[in-house]
Enzyme design. Sequence first.
Site, PDB file in Angstrom:
ATOM      1  N   ASP A   1       1.305  -1.542   0.158  1.00  0.00           N
ATOM      2  CA  ASP A   1       0.096   0.263  -0.175  1.00  0.00           C
ATOM      3  C   ASP A   1       0.926   1.288   0.152  1.00  0.00           C
ATOM      4  O   ASP A   1       2.433   1.122   0.352  1.00  0.00           O
ATOM      5  CB  ASP A   1      -1.090  -0.246   1.793  1.00  0.00           C
ATOM      6  CG  ASP A   1      -1.911   1.351   1.032  1.00  0.00           C
ATOM      7  OD1 ASP A   1      -3.272   1.208   0.606  1.00  0.00           O
ATOM      8  OD2 ASP A   1      -1.667   2.366   2.010  1.00  0.00           O
TER       9      ASP A   1
ATOM     10  N   GLU B   1       0.744   5.904   0.673  1.00  0.00           N
ATOM     11  CA  GLU B   1       0.506   7.021   0.693  1.00  0.00           C
ATOM     12  C   GLU B   1       0.759   7.873  -0.065  1.00  0.00           C
ATOM     13  O   GLU B   1       1.733   8.168  -0.167  1.00  0.00           O
ATOM     14  CB  GLU B   1       0.340   7.542   2.154  1.00  0.00           C
ATOM     15  CG  GLU B   1      -0.373   6.119   3.119  1.00  0.00           C
ATOM     16  CD  GLU B   1      -2.250   6.251   3.397  1.00  0.00           C
ATOM     17  OE1 GLU B   1      -2.659   7.109   2.547  1.00  0.00           O
ATOM     18  OE2 GLU B   1      -2.372   5.077   3.414  1.00  0.00           O
TER      19      GLU B   1
ATOM     20  N   HIS C   1      -5.935   4.506   6.349  1.00  0.00           N
ATOM     21  CA  HIS C   1      -5.370   5.202   5.461  1.00  0.00           C
ATOM     22  C   HIS C   1      -3.657   5.952   6.464  1.00  0.00           C
ATOM     23  O   HIS C   1      -3.831   6.855   6.418  1.00  0.00           O
ATOM     24  CB  HIS C   1      -5.843   7.448   5.212  1.00  0.00           C
ATOM     25  CG  HIS C   1      -6.767   6.552   4.512  1.00  0.00           C
ATOM     26  ND1 HIS C   1      -7.184   6.507   3.170  1.00  0.00           N
ATOM     27  CD2 HIS C   1      -8.741   6.237   4.833  1.00  0.00           C
ATOM     28  CE1 HIS C   1      -8.205   6.518   2.544  1.00  0.00           C
ATOM     29  NE2 HIS C   1      -8.736   6.200   3.957  1.00  0.00           N
TER      30      HIS C   1
END
Length: 357
Positions: free
Chosen positions: A62, A64, A200
Amino acid sequence: MGILQRFLGKVLKKDNVISAPDEKKDVLFSSSHTNKKIETPSDNNYTYQKATFAPDDYVVLDFETTGLNPEKAAIIQIAAIRFQNHHPIEEFVSFVNPKRPIPPKITDITGITDENAKNAPTIEEIFPDFIQFLKDDVLIAHNAPFDMKFLLSNVQRLGIEKPQNLVIDTLSLARKYISETPNHQLETLKQWLQLDLSSHHALDDCWTCAAVYQTCQKRREEKFRLSDDEKRAYDIVIRILNDHNRDTSLVRYSRTSTYLDIQAFYSFARIKLTGKKKYLLSKRLEKEIIGLCPNVVCEPASKNESGQTRILIQTPDDLLLMSPLIVKDFDKALKSMEDYRKYVGKAEKVIEDYLSL
């Protein structure tokens, strides 16, 4: 996971945006003067191969980021977890210095501040190590096109050899195997799974993504669990096609209480292996079948069956006698799929859904 939907919802109305599916980061920004999505100059470099199997060993990743466009936005956090037999064995996690101020709204959403990033390695410093960490494992991400675009864009920009990892998108899997949730955003799935994790934050999102994948894999196995005879029959059909130099990458199966249905988008081998009679159900007439496979025994199909003729078998190995018929019907299914692709709108999306795990 990039920019939160609650932020995007406000921006969409303000900046005249066309949105793709609303789960996670799958939204496309337009300029302030047009409602068309921004076209990036290197879309061909964003291509990757999707996995056609469900592995027990994989890496969940993942990113950000400061925005949605990989040509303009920067990665500010990287995370990946390596799993073996579904057990975590290794992590890679780091903030990334974007060499620019992090927009305040991004900080509000992700919690990542300039202070977090200022002493972190730059993308040039950390990305080679990250790519090395991935090895050749299957990669898993939620809304994988977003993460893979950032990965491949940075690989291209830094002159790193393009990785050839197979990729699985848990957004597609969740849509297919999880029907209890109102949507398939990662935040929604996290709540449904009752995970005590933040949102997040790249590492926590990896843990959520892994839990979604494992849930979908279990449901997939339950849905498609085959008996020993069914496994043998499927393996023999694959063997027949391989022996005749056919590409089996499009082959899938489904099952009901009555039939094992083997498909190349369209069904080409419907096999009954339960009850008193076992047979391959064919849409062809007996005369044509005997012409192709002279050593088989046929009988008419029942009126409520979607076929003309039953070709009787005693064991799955008897399917080898029907090799010419199976190959011919496989070729017909592929031709029908190509016709569908040529003449039907949105065919590629339907075919892509068929090919998903």
